[in-house]
Motif scaffolding. Structure first.
Motif, short mmCIF file in Angstrom:
data_model
loop_
_atom_site.label_atom_id
_atom_site.label_comp_id
_atom_site.label_asym_id
_atom_site.label_seq_id
_atom_site.Cartn_x
_atom_site.Cartn_y
_atom_site.Cartn_z
N ILE A 102 -21.91 -59.83 -0.39
CA ILE A 102 -22.13 -58.78 0.61
C ILE A 102 -22.63 -59.38 1.91
N VAL A 103 -23.46 -60.41 1.82
CA VAL A 103 -23.93 -61.09 3.04
C VAL A 103 -22.74 -61.64 3.82
N MET A 104 -21.78 -62.24 3.14
CA MET A 104 -20.59 -62.77 3.82
C MET A 104 -19.76 -61.65 4.44
N LEU A 105 -19.56 -60.58 3.70
CA LEU A 105 -18.80 -59.45 4.24
C LEU A 105 -19.50 -58.83 5.44
N TYR A 106 -20.81 -58.68 5.32
CA TYR A 106 -21.60 -58.10 6.41
C TYR A 106 -21.47 -58.98 7.66
N SER A 107 -21.55 -60.28 7.47
CA SER A 107 -21.44 -61.21 8.61
C SER A 107 -20.07 -61.08 9.28
N VAL A 109 -18.08 -58.37 9.30
CA VAL A 109 -18.02 -57.10 10.02
C VAL A 109 -18.85 -57.17 11.29
N HIS A 110 -20.04 -57.78 11.19
CA HIS A 110 -20.90 -57.93 12.37
C HIS A 110 -20.20 -58.73 13.45
N ARG A 111 -19.51 -59.80 13.05
CA ARG A 111 -18.79 -60.61 14.02
C ARG A 111 -17.67 -59.82 14.68
N ALA A 112 -17.00 -58.98 13.89
CA ALA A 112 -15.92 -58.15 14.44
C ALA A 112 -16.47 -57.15 15.46
N ILE A 113 -17.63 -56.57 15.16
CA ILE A 113 -18.24 -55.62 16.11
C ILE A 113 -18.62 -56.34 17.39
N ARG A 114 -19.22 -57.51 17.26
CA ARG A 114 -19.61 -58.28 18.45
C ARG A 114 -18.39 -58.62 19.31
N ALA A 115 -17.29 -58.99 18.62
CA ALA A 115 -16.09 -59.35 19.38
C ALA A 115 -15.57 -58.15 20.16
N ARG A 116 -15.62 -56.97 19.56
CA ARG A 116 -15.14 -55.78 20.26
C ARG A 116 -16.09 -55.36 21.37
N SER A 129 -21.00 -44.80 33.21
CA SER A 129 -21.05 -43.82 32.13
C SER A 129 -19.67 -43.31 31.75
N GLY A 130 -18.72 -43.36 32.66
CA GLY A 130 -17.40 -42.84 32.37
C GLY A 130 -16.47 -43.84 31.74
N ALA A 131 -16.95 -45.05 31.47
CA ALA A 131 -16.07 -46.08 30.91
C ALA A 131 -15.79 -45.87 29.43
N GLY A 132 -16.58 -45.04 28.75
CA GLY A 132 -16.34 -44.77 27.34
C GLY A 132 -16.81 -45.84 26.40
N ILE A 133 -17.86 -46.58 26.78
CA ILE A 133 -18.38 -47.65 25.92
C ILE A 133 -19.25 -47.02 24.82
N PRO A 134 -18.96 -47.27 23.54
CA PRO A 134 -19.79 -46.70 22.47
C PRO A 134 -21.20 -47.27 22.48
N LYS A 135 -22.12 -46.52 21.92
CA LYS A 135 -23.51 -46.94 21.83
C LYS A 135 -23.63 -48.14 20.90
N GLN A 136 -24.55 -49.03 21.20
CA GLN A 136 -24.78 -50.19 20.35
C GLN A 136 -25.27 -49.76 18.98
N PRO A 137 -24.86 -50.43 17.91
CA PRO A 137 -25.39 -50.11 16.58
C PRO A 137 -26.91 -50.22 16.55
N PRO A 138 -27.55 -49.47 15.66
CA PRO A 138 -29.02 -49.54 15.58
C PRO A 138 -29.52 -50.96 15.38
N LEU A 191 -20.19 -50.73 8.32
CA LEU A 191 -18.77 -50.38 8.39
C LEU A 191 -18.57 -49.10 9.20
N TRP A 192 -19.49 -48.16 9.08
CA TRP A 192 -19.42 -46.94 9.89
C TRP A 192 -19.58 -47.28 11.37
N GLN A 193 -20.46 -48.22 11.67
CA GLN A 193 -20.63 -48.64 13.06
C GLN A 193 -19.39 -49.36 13.57
N PHE A 194 -18.71 -50.09 12.69
CA PHE A 194 -17.47 -50.77 13.09
C PHE A 194 -16.41 -49.74 13.47
N ARG A 195 -16.37 -48.64 12.74
CA ARG A 195 -15.42 -47.57 13.06
C ARG A 195 -15.64 -47.06 14.48
N ARG A 196 -16.91 -46.92 14.88
CA ARG A 196 -17.21 -46.47 16.22
C ARG A 196 -16.90 -47.57 17.26
#
Length: 706
Positions: A102-107, A109-116, A129-138, A191-196
């Protein structure tokens, strides 16, 4: 290691890990419990107290993950040696294996979020504000995630140890279940944060959103800054110009090239954009920008210099006598703005390359906070500011006095019954071990002398003021637009600021310095390493400056106070003064510091100050006349050059010529020079992913010390 406490932590850390296999194989349950507890505690403390040591462990492949895995293996070995059932061992091995998977999978997904969330631009002081940038994950899911995930093994470790103590399997199963359940829940939440995060706008969308904001603002003058070694605070080269830009009768814009630069950017209402890739710089739409100002001579300047519609001006970050301050590469600029006649004459060294008509004297607007000698009230003991420069990129441009005479100088200052403010250049020790050793020796000498002169009382006063100083710094960071969010979050929250905040900013700066100097009054000496107190505030505290050939000396000339230049190579006075303009009003200090007592007479006995008249004459020569003010001259130069650019552009269009942008010549065979640190940063940040370097970037890197 910073001291004996850190060394003790390292010893306990190493001893605890060495003890784990011993206690596991004996077996010794309580010995293992003690060792594993010490290993957890010391590991965490070293992360905060000695991060350099932890990084070096990782280079030996003893990473944090490996250390957690070692504890897990040793625990299972202990359980087997103490006769735990095969079922407990199999379940435990399975639970720990699932946890690490799970640590590897989490890493991943985290890397994918950072890349996006790694945007092509970062923005401050424009409404994004109009650029549509999603809020940072908690933060609890996003920041320092590996540390949090790996620590989820604590319930399993505790559960199995309790099971061994009580000879009962249920605490072990409960611990395994808690560890696995929390890890799975964390992965699902991310994973929910990755969806956003997948809704993050693409490169073209972000550039378009930025260009829309720039079209509404319509900047007319831009300050462009790049420096490869972004792991150090080079932003003083930009920050010193912010107040000047804010007072121009033109709409200013600041363009940065390295993402890390935003960490050190001072408070301003000026729109700021950071564009790491050269291709994206070319996509910025700046049709009304007629003047581009360059405070540094960096390789990436070429990406802006190719814009033919604008006039390009090298303004530097200080007037220094160093050869680097009259680099022949400055010929690529339309004009070079210097403080006074001395700057013009300095470029005569390269007169075959730099036209005299390209030199414009504009003064130094940022020197206004420096108090004049006549307004300074000295204390009972002279205050000596020792501000050596750094060792330079090579021995050829090494001007620092630290290596040949720094320790000797401070030793003799301590014998002269003076108070010392030691403020070394931010890059001190970067290239030379000898400079780093001298710097450390000076700090230790000053600390020891403070301890001999009521150090406990001074420390108590400093500690009492620390909370208030931190509160002020936090508010200053808030006003400067700094936040804990990532680059995308800071851009998402970017808004057009309230310009009235400058009053609060100045008031807080004044209060910070007042509290600092009042709380440090009991300390005999001060070592200044951070951004605050500022260099100019140190000028105002000092009775005399001792420095090397650098722009620090040229700025100090504005105070008309006595100053000293180090003559580390013991050149004849006439030769030294002929070589360095600022030596014209200086006392010269030999490498043995034999002249020091006589020099200090200029402070102890103001009437005995034979260089006073020379300093007054030198001030106008180096910094220009007091009237009109530097700000007025700088503003007039900017307006005149902008008008010249408009006229030339109109003339070219009238003749049927179209302004052109010189295309970048791309190649795969070049990398940015002198930037090992920058390369490491880019690999970890990904900010320059896919960007190739223009061969012209290899030209004209000069000394950042000015």
């Amino acid at each position: 290691m910073r001291g004996k406490a850190d060394l003790l932590l390292v010893f306990l850390f190493g001893a605890s890990f060495a003890a784990l296999p011993v206690f596991a194989l004996l077996p010794s349950l309580w010995g293992f419990v003690a060792a594993v507890a010490v290993s957890y505690v010391t590991d965490e403390m070293l992360h905060s107290r000695a991060p350099g040591f932890i990084r070096r462990l990782a280079t030996l492949q003893l990473t944090r993950t490996m250390r957690f895995a070692a504890r897990m293996v040793m625990l299972l070995a202990l359980a087997q040696r103490m006769g735990a059932s095969a079922t407990v061992l199999v379940v435990g091995l399975a639970a720990f294996s699932v946890h690490f998977a799970i640590v590897m999978l989490y890493s991943a997904v985290h890397r994918a979020i950072r890349a996006r969330r790694t945007l092509p631009v970062m923005v401050r002081n424009l409404d994004m504000s109009g650029a549509g940038i999603p809020k940072q994950p908690p933060a609890y899911l996003y920041r320092r995630f590996l540390r949090k995930l790996l620590h989820l093994d604590v319930p399993a470790q505790v559960g199995l140890l309790v099971a061994l103590i009580l000879d009962d399997v249920y605490p072990a199963y409960a611990g395994f279940a808690v560890m696995t359940g929390l890890a799975v829940a964390a992965l699902l939440a991310l994973l929910w944060q990755f969806r956003r995060a997948r809704r993050t706008p693409g490169e073209d969308q972000m550039i378009d959103a930025l260009n829309q904001q720039l079209a509404g603002y319509r900047p007319e003058v831009a300050l462009y800054f790049s420096f490869a070694a972004v792991s150090r605070d080079f932003m003083y080269q930009v920050n010193m110009w912010i107040e000047t830009l804010e007072q121009l009768d033109m709409r200013p814009l600041i363009i940065l090239r390295e993402r890390a630069s935003f960490r050190f950017l001072s408070r301003t209402w000026i729109p700021v954009v950071c564009v790491p890739k050269a291709d994206d710089v070319a996509k910025l739409e700046l049709p009304e920008v007629r003047v581009v100002l360059y405070p540094g001579n960096a390789g990436k300047n070429v990406h802006m210099l190719r814009v033919a519609e604008a006039k390009h001006v090298f303004i530097g970050h200080g007037d220094s006598d160093k050869l680097a301050s009259s680099n022949r590469v400055s010929k690529v600029y339309d004009e070079i703005w210097v403080a006074g006649r001395a700057g013009r004459d300095r470029y005569q060294r390269v007169r075959h390359a730099i036209s005299d008509s390209a030199i414009v004297e504009v003064g130094r607007p940022q020197l206004a906070p420096i108090k004049l000698h006549a307004d300074h009230t000295p204390g009972p003991e002279p205050v000596v500011l020792y501000a050596p420069t750094w060792e330079g990129w090579s021995d050829d441009d090494c001007h620092t006095s630290l290596i040949p005479m720094g320790v000797t100088l401070v030793e003799k200052l301590l014998k002269e019954n003076v108070r010392v403010i030691y403020k070394p250049h931010p890059l001190t020790g970067k290239r030379s071990r000898e400079a780093a050793a001298a710097d450390q020796a000076i700090k230790e000498m000053l600390q020891a002398d403070n301890a001999r002169h009521g150090g406990a009382k001074a420390e108590a006063a400093i500690a009492a003021a620390r909370t208030r100083l931190q509160q002020i710094e936090d508010r200053l960071d808030e006003l400067a637009g700094q936040s804990d969010g990532d680059d995308a979050e800071q851009t998402r929250l970017a808004r057009v600021p309230d310009r009235d905040g400058s009053t609060e900013w100045q008031d807080l700066n004044d209060e910070w310095h007042r509290v600092f100097w009042e709380s440090h009054a009991a300390a005999r000496h001060h070592v200044i390493l951070k951004r605050l107190p500022t260099l100019y505030e140190c000028f105002n505290q000092a009775d005399i400056l001792i420095s090397d050939v650098s722009s620090v000396v040229a700025d100090f000339v504005a105070s008309l106070k006595p100053y000293v230049l180090t003559n580390a190579h013991d050149l004849p006075d006439e030769d030294f003064r002929a070589a360095y303009t600022t030596a014209g009003g200086a006392y010269l200090l030999d490498s043995a510091c034999a002249r020091l007592p006589e020099i200090l007479r200029s402070v102890r006995e103001p009437r005995h100050d034979p260089m006073e008249r020379s300093r007054r004459a030198l001030k106008e020569y180096v910094l220009g006349p007091d009237r009109p003010t530097s700000m007025a001259r700088f503003n007039a130069a900017a307006l005149a050059l902008a008008e010249k650019g408009r006229a030339e552009l109109a003339e070219g269009r009238g003749e049927g010529h179209r302004p052109v942008v010189i295309p970048s010549q791309r190649t795969d065979s070049f990398n940015m020079p002198d930037s090992v640190e920058a390369s490491a940063y880019q690999q970890s940040d990904g900010s320059d992913s896919g960007e190739q370097t223009d061969p012209a970037d290899l030209v004209g890197l000069v000394d950042p010390a000015g």
